[in-house]
Design a protein around this motif. Structure first.
Motif: not given
Length: 119
Positions: A16-36
Motif C-alpha cells: 500500500g501507500s501513505l503520504r506523510l506531511s511535515c508542516a514547518a513554521s518559522g523562516r525557511i531559507f532556500s538553502t535549508y535541507i529538509m529531511g525525513w
C-alpha cells in the motif's frame, strides 16, 4: 527557530501507500535541507530522504529508492514523503527535520508519526 509537525502516518497493508506531511513554521531559507528519518523499535534512527528547500536537490536511502518520493510546497511551508509499495520493514516512527545553512546537523525535529505496515 523552526517548528515542525508531522502527520499522515497510520496502518497500511504491505504494498500500500501513505503520504506523510511535515508542516514547518518559522523562516525557511532556500538553502535549508529538509529531511525525513525513521526509527524502528530497538533500532537507531535512520536517514530516509532529504530535499533542499529550493527543490533542486534530493537524496534517498538505498532502501527506499524507487518507492519513496520527497517533495515540498513552498506556499504551504510543507514537505511531503510519498511512500509507495510499502513493506513491513518500513514500519517505524517517521520524523522530519531541518538542517539550517552552514550546519552539519539537523537542528530542528518534529514529534514523529507512526507508520505501521502489516504483512
Amino acid at each position: 527557530q523552526v517548528q515542525l509537525v508531522e502527520s499522515g502516518g497510520g496502518l497500511v497493508q504491505a504494498g500500500g501507500s501513505l503520504r506523510l506531511s511535515c508542516a514547518a513554521s518559522g523562516r525557511i531559507f532556500s538553502t535549508y535541507i529538509m529531511g525525513w528519518f525513521r526509527q524502528a523499535p530497538g533500532k537507531e534512527r535512520d536517514f530516509v530522504a532529504a530535499i533542499r528547500w529550493s527543490g533542486d536537490i534530493t537524496y534517498y536511502a538505498d532502501s527506499v529508492k524507487g518507492r519513496f518520493t520527497i517533495s515540498r510546497d513552498n506556499a504551504k511551508n510543507t514537505v511531503y514523503l510519498q511512500m509507495n509499495s510499502l513493506k513491513p520493514e518500513d514500519t517505524a516512527v517517521y520524523y522530519c527535520a531541518v538542517r539550517p545553512t552552514g550546519s552539519n546537523t539537523y537542528d530542528y525535529w518534529g514529534q514523529g508519526t507512526q507508520v505501521t505496515v502489516s504483512s
